[in-house]
Design an enzyme around this catalytic site. Structure first.
Site, PDB file in Angstrom:
ATOM      1  N   THR A 138      44.250  38.762  41.582  1.00  0.00           N
ATOM      2  CA  THR A 138      43.177  39.261  40.717  1.00  0.00           C
ATOM      3  C   THR A 138      41.859  39.262  41.486  1.00  0.00           C
ATOM      4  O   THR A 138      41.138  40.256  41.517  1.00  0.00           O
ATOM      5  CB  THR A 138      43.044  38.378  39.457  1.00  0.00           C
ATOM      6  OG1 THR A 138      44.259  38.446  38.711  1.00  0.00           O
ATOM      7  CG2 THR A 138      41.885  38.816  38.583  1.00  0.00           C
ATOM      8  N   SER A 155      43.732  42.432  37.389  1.00  0.00           N
ATOM      9  CA  SER A 155      44.507  41.396  36.718  1.00  0.00           C
ATOM     10  C   SER A 155      45.893  41.359  37.344  1.00  0.00           C
ATOM     11  O   SER A 155      46.495  42.404  37.581  1.00  0.00           O
ATOM     12  CB  SER A 155      44.624  41.709  35.227  1.00  0.00           C
ATOM     13  OG  SER A 155      45.322  40.698  34.552  1.00  0.00           O
ATOM     14  N   CYS A 156      46.390  40.158  37.620  1.00  0.00           N
ATOM     15  CA  CYS A 156      47.744  40.036  38.172  1.00  0.00           C
ATOM     16  C   CYS A 156      48.550  39.105  37.298  1.00  0.00           C
ATOM     17  O   CYS A 156      48.023  38.451  36.396  1.00  0.00           O
ATOM     18  CB  CYS A 156      47.702  39.546  39.621  1.00  0.00           C
ATOM     19  SG  CYS A 156      47.180  37.841  39.821  1.00  0.00           S
ATOM     20  N   SER A 157      49.831  39.028  37.571  1.00  0.00           N
ATOM     21  CA  SER A 157      50.733  38.267  36.704  1.00  0.00           C
ATOM     22  C   SER A 157      50.393  36.778  36.630  1.00  0.00           C
ATOM     23  O   SER A 157      50.526  36.174  35.577  1.00  0.00           O
ATOM     24  CB  SER A 157      52.186  38.454  37.133  1.00  0.00           C
ATOM     25  OG  SER A 157      52.328  38.091  38.484  1.00  0.00           O
TER      26      SER A 157
END
Length: 102
Positions: A16, A8-10
């Site tokens: 992601t 998961s990324c921002s």
């Protein structure tokens, strides 16, 4: 040997999925079975089953964003890294896992 991961990324988009793909490609190279759940813009995809988690020797979690339902991994060895490091260091991560969990 089986490993599970949650990426998961921002922004929940590019990194992601790039991290997910990097882990899958390198795991195959090292003959490690891997299941990767992504948590991003589209929500949770490829959600890990209880069986996947139970069979895994360890869990890789990206730490760019809070992972949803992290309590599922209680009692498991957890490796935390940001998505950029997972993308860049997937090969060394899998080598280390293979050595550590022979």
């Amino acid at each position: 040997m089986k490993v599970v991961a949650v990426t998961s990324c921002s922004s929940g988009v590019a990194h992601t999925y790039m991290a997910s793909e990097a882990l899958k490609i390198v795991a195959k190279k090292h003959d490690i079975e891997i299941s990767v759940e992504t948590q991003g813009f589209a929500g949770i995809e490829n959600e890990l089953s209880d069986e996947d988690i139970e069979e895994a020797v360890c869990v890789i979690l990206t730490n760019d964003m809070k992972i949803i339902d992290e309590s599922r991994f209680e009692g498991k060895k957890v490796i935390r890294m940001n998505t950029s490091d997972v993308i860049k260091k997937a090969d060394s991560i899998m080598k280390k896992i293979k050595i550590t969990f022979k």
